[in-house]
Design a protein around this motif. Structure first.
Motif, PDB file in Angstrom:
ATOM      1  N   LEU A  15       0.830  -1.200   0.000  1.00  0.00           N
ATOM      2  CA  LEU A  15       0.000   0.000   0.000  1.00  0.00           C
ATOM      3  C   LEU A  15       0.865   1.249   0.000  1.00  0.00           C
ATOM      4  O   LEU A  15       0.559   2.224  -0.715  1.00  0.00           O
ATOM      5  CB  LEU A  15      -0.943   0.007   1.206  1.00  0.00           C
ATOM      6  CG  LEU A  15      -1.803   1.269   1.318  1.00  0.00           C
ATOM      7  CD1 LEU A  15      -2.709   1.431   0.095  1.00  0.00           C
ATOM      8  CD2 LEU A  15      -2.642   1.252   2.599  1.00  0.00           C
ATOM      9  N   SER A  65      -5.754   5.075   7.435  1.00  0.00           N
ATOM     10  CA  SER A  65      -7.171   4.709   7.336  1.00  0.00           C
ATOM     11  C   SER A  65      -7.368   3.430   6.524  1.00  0.00           C
ATOM     12  O   SER A  65      -8.267   2.634   6.810  1.00  0.00           O
ATOM     13  CB  SER A  65      -7.974   5.864   6.728  1.00  0.00           C
ATOM     14  OG  SER A  65      -7.586   6.102   5.384  1.00  0.00           O
ATOM     15  N   ARG A  66      -6.528   3.202   5.517  1.00  0.00           N
ATOM     16  CA  ARG A  66      -6.688   2.000   4.690  1.00  0.00           C
ATOM     17  C   ARG A  66      -6.052   0.770   5.327  1.00  0.00           C
ATOM     18  O   ARG A  66      -6.497  -0.348   5.065  1.00  0.00           O
ATOM     19  CB  ARG A  66      -6.106   2.262   3.296  1.00  0.00           C
ATOM     20  CG  ARG A  66      -6.945   3.230   2.470  1.00  0.00           C
ATOM     21  CD  ARG A  66      -6.357   3.477   1.098  1.00  0.00           C
ATOM     22  NE  ARG A  66      -6.227   2.255   0.299  1.00  0.00           N
ATOM     23  CZ  ARG A  66      -5.720   2.218  -0.930  1.00  0.00           C
ATOM     24  NH1 ARG A  66      -5.279   3.341  -1.483  1.00  0.00           N
ATOM     25  NH2 ARG A  66      -5.636   1.076  -1.592  1.00  0.00           N
ATOM     26  N   ARG A  67      -5.015   0.948   6.153  1.00  0.00           N
ATOM     27  CA  ARG A  67      -4.385  -0.215   6.779  1.00  0.00           C
ATOM     28  C   ARG A  67      -5.078  -0.622   8.079  1.00  0.00           C
ATOM     29  O   ARG A  67      -5.027  -1.786   8.470  1.00  0.00           O
ATOM     30  CB  ARG A  67      -2.901   0.079   7.086  1.00  0.00           C
ATOM     31  CG  ARG A  67      -2.016   0.171   5.895  1.00  0.00           C
ATOM     32  CD  ARG A  67      -2.046  -1.122   5.058  1.00  0.00           C
ATOM     33  NE  ARG A  67      -1.561  -2.265   5.811  1.00  0.00           N
ATOM     34  CZ  ARG A  67      -2.184  -3.444   5.844  1.00  0.00           C
ATOM     35  NH1 ARG A  67      -3.325  -3.643   5.170  1.00  0.00           N
ATOM     36  NH2 ARG A  67      -1.679  -4.439   6.539  1.00  0.00           N
ATOM     37  N   ALA A  98      -4.266   8.692   4.629  1.00  0.00           N
ATOM     38  CA  ALA A  98      -4.870   7.652   3.787  1.00  0.00           C
ATOM     39  C   ALA A  98      -4.246   6.294   4.086  1.00  0.00           C
ATOM     40  O   ALA A  98      -4.938   5.267   4.106  1.00  0.00           O
ATOM     41  CB  ALA A  98      -4.683   8.010   2.303  1.00  0.00           C
TER      42      ALA A  98
END
Length: 266
Positions: free
Chosen positions: A175, A201-203, A198
């Motif tokens: 990512l 929040s995505r991990r 970002a």
């Protein structure tokens, strides 16, 4: 500023620092990022073992009352051992000589089923140096700071059962690479708070879900409370009869249940 190396005193400038300095990350502490910690009261014993027969690239993990024991295939007739026991037992086991250690380990894991991957390896004939460390979970409250990104154990240390910590780290890197490439393509700042937020929040969903799953499995299989053994057996039988449920567990282990980074998609 670099120190303690051939380039001591040299300054390195960059837009962002990726902290991969382990579970006791100095960079995480420097950034003031707190973390959730959990002491399992267990220890992991590791060693390289030699066995009579080839493993054919097959690893296995068995859940024991004190915790899981796993054999990870290595080159030749060697396997890497990861044996979880109570911290009290770890001290006694580490004090054993090699012969007594191998006899105890063999008695713990070898069954009578000819198809058992442990039995197929044949008798354990030698062990390399042993090491042990206490098992503690450590999950950072966020995975970024000011021009700082946490990856690997600096961001998350989970129970070692099933080897999921490595898988999480691979997805961290995938990512991070995706975000850096996309940002550079539009001339953006690789250390911007927008990019770093970002990343966190995505991990976060993947890391917390994997932490929760490994924590639950360890607690379920390590407890000796009355009724748990029967409950585990019922749950295992139900799981074997539910292909969709097995698929969900497999997808979570691979990270695909909550969505893989683009670079990991075929």
């Amino acid at each position: 500023v670099l120190s303690g190396c051939s380039n001591a005193g040299k300054r390195i400038h960059g837009a962002v620092v990726c902290a991969a300095d382990g579970g006791r990350s100095a960079l995480r502490r420097w950034a003031g990022i707190d973390s959730l910690t959990r002491d399992y009261g267990q220890a992991n014993i590791t060693a390289t073992l030699t066995h009579d027969n080839a493993h054919h690239g097959i690893g296995f993990q068995r859940f024991m009352p004190q915790g899981p024991v796993a054999f990870i295939p290595m080159q030749g007739q060697h396997s890497s051992l990861a044996w979880t026991v109570s911290q009290e037992s770890a001290a006694d086991i580490m004090a054993l000589d090699d012969g007594a250690f191998l006899r105890l380990l063999s008695a713990q894991i070898f069954g009578q089923n000819a198809a058992d991957p442990a039995d197929q390896r044949g008798p354990l004939t030698a062990t390399g140096p042993r090491s042990t460390y206490p098992i503690k979970a450590n999950i950072a409250n966020r995975f970024h700071g000011e021009r700082l990104m946490l990856v690997g154990d600096a961001a998350h240390v989970i129970h070692p059962l099933a080897g999921q910590g490595f898988n999480l780290s691979v997805r961290d890197i995938a990512l991070a690479t995706e975000l850096f490439l996309d940002t550079r393509a539009v001339g953006g700042d690789l250390g911007s708070q927008r990019l770093l937020r970002a990343y966190t929040s995505r991990r976060r969903p993947d890391i917390l879900a994997t932490f929760g799953a490994t924590d639950m499995l360890n607690r379920a299989y390590s407890t000796t409370a009355m009724g748990w053994t029967a409950l585990r057996q019922v749950a295992m039988r139900l799981g074997r009869g539910q292909p969709r449920l097995r698929t969900v567990f497999s997808q979570q282990a691979q990270g695909s249940l909550l969505g893989l980074p683009r670079l990991m998609k075929s």
